[in-house]
Design an enzyme around this catalytic site. Structure first.
Site, PDB file in Angstrom:
ATOM      1  N   HIS A 198     -23.196  -4.647 -24.064  1.00  0.00           N
ATOM      2  CA  HIS A 198     -22.982  -3.816 -25.330  1.00  0.00           C
ATOM      3  C   HIS A 198     -24.371  -4.143 -26.066  1.00  0.00           C
ATOM      4  CE1 HIS A 198     -22.010  -7.153 -27.857  1.00  0.00           C
ATOM      5  NE2 HIS A 198     -21.247  -7.669 -26.935  1.00  0.00           N
ATOM      6  N   CYS A 217     -19.209 -11.499 -23.161  1.00  0.00           N
ATOM      7  CA  CYS A 217     -19.805 -10.359 -23.065  1.00  0.00           C
ATOM      8  C   CYS A 217     -21.212 -10.408 -22.917  1.00  0.00           C
ATOM      9  CB  CYS A 217     -19.647  -9.225 -24.021  1.00  0.00           C
ATOM     10  SG  CYS A 217     -17.644  -8.830 -23.664  1.00  0.00           S
TER      11      CYS A 217
END
Length: 328
Positions: A198, A217
């Site tokens: 992301h 992440c």
């Protein structure tokens, strides 16, 4: 600060191939020496500024036996042949870097931010299936206490940053927007680790040479370029992407052809120029002697034929070598 003795520094860099033998002697302010230091730093995942600070000096003085052991361990780890894949995304977790490879050529390099030691980015293979523009962030329960602490120190913090309690008040969600923790876009490969790639609003963190800073992440420095690399064949360009960012809604785009993604743990590898690169053992897998990761073990079925680059055939067809499958 202890500075290296120039003559011994030159000998060390010549020995590692980062400085040509002709530059074994020269002035202290020699540009060739600075370039050799920068080459060494680049190969070791350090900030390539040409200055020998303490981290560079420590790396220069690392025992050769330890480096040989690192190379041997990575050879034992192995990497399935990816040369037949038409396109894929690879995340070098120890090096905090992302690459997009198309037809065997690296078409995008991007710095990345990976999980810290207590929130390690898992090592596994999968396929990117969706791109989501203007995502909401459903805050994991493990992170909620951190945000509540910020709210306690500065009342109104949650509301000012777009956080809302949903349902019965047990779920904390951050609305899409410029301060969203996921930035303007995320790249999804649904997996049991709940990990994805992301964007991020914290752009300054990409300037650090050591970027193991997230909760697991992978944050991408060049999210727009990654989006266009994945969606360009579906009619997306930068103007269309920016228009989607400006729209007041979340948009999920399915890839017509899912793209393999590999989250790799390689602390020794040979780059495109044939140079040995070494990276820090950020999660201690090398020191623990880990050579296999469960979710990287090849599975019975290969990638679909659409992902494979046809190889030239001299006399007769042959079955392609087994390739890794995405983790379930």
């Amino acid at each position: 600060t202890t500075l290296p003795e120039p003559a011994s520094l030159r000998r060390r860099l010549v020995q590692s191939g980062d400085l040509p033998p002709a530059a074994l002697t020269g002035p202290d302010d020699d540009p060739a020496l600075d370039a050799g230091i920068a080459r060494f730093q680049l190969r070791h995942g350090l900030s390539a500024d040409g200055v020998v600070g303490q981290r560079t000096l420590s790396t220069l003085n690392a025992p050769v036996t330890a480096q040989i052991a690192t190379v041997r361990l990575n050879l034992a780890r192995g990497t399935p042949d990816r040369s037949l894949l038409a396109r894929y995304v690879a995340v070098d977790v120890p090096g905090s870097e992302l690459r997009v490879v198309d037809q065997g050529r690296t078409v995008l390099r991007s710095r990345a931010i990976v999980g810290d030691k207590d929130n390690a980015t898992p090592i596994f293979d999968d396929r990117i299936r969706y791109v989501e523009i203007n995502p909401s962030w459903y805050v994991p329960t493990s992170i909620v206490p951190e945000l509540l602490e910020k709210e306690a120190k500065k009342p109104g913090y949650l509301a000012a940053n777009g956080f809302q309690w949903r349902g019965d008040g047990s779920s904390l969600v951050q609305k899409p927007g410029p301060t969203n923790a996921l930035g303007r876009i995320k790249f999804l490969f649904p997996n049991h680790h709940a990990v994805y790639l992301h964007d991020t609003a914290q752009r300054g963190l990409f300037l650090r040479s050591q970027r193991s800073l997230s909760h697991g992440c992978v944050r991408v420095e060049k999210p727009d370029e990654l989006a266009l690399a994945l969606l360009g064949s579906q009619g997306w360009d930068l103007s269309r992407l920016k228009a989607a960012y400006a729209a007041p809604r979340t948009l999920r785009i399915e890839l017509t052809r899912p793209v393999p993604v590999f989250l790799d743990y390689r602390t020794a590898f040979v780059d495109e120029q044939g140079r040995l690169n070494l990276r820090p053992d950020i999660y201690g897998y090398d020191s623990a002697g880990v050579t296999e990761f469960d979710d990287q073990v090849p599975a019975p079925h290969p990638f679909v034929a659409a992902d494979i680059v046809p190889a030239p055939v001299a006399t007769r067809s042959a079955a392609p070598a087994p390739t890794p499958r995405p983790a379930s």
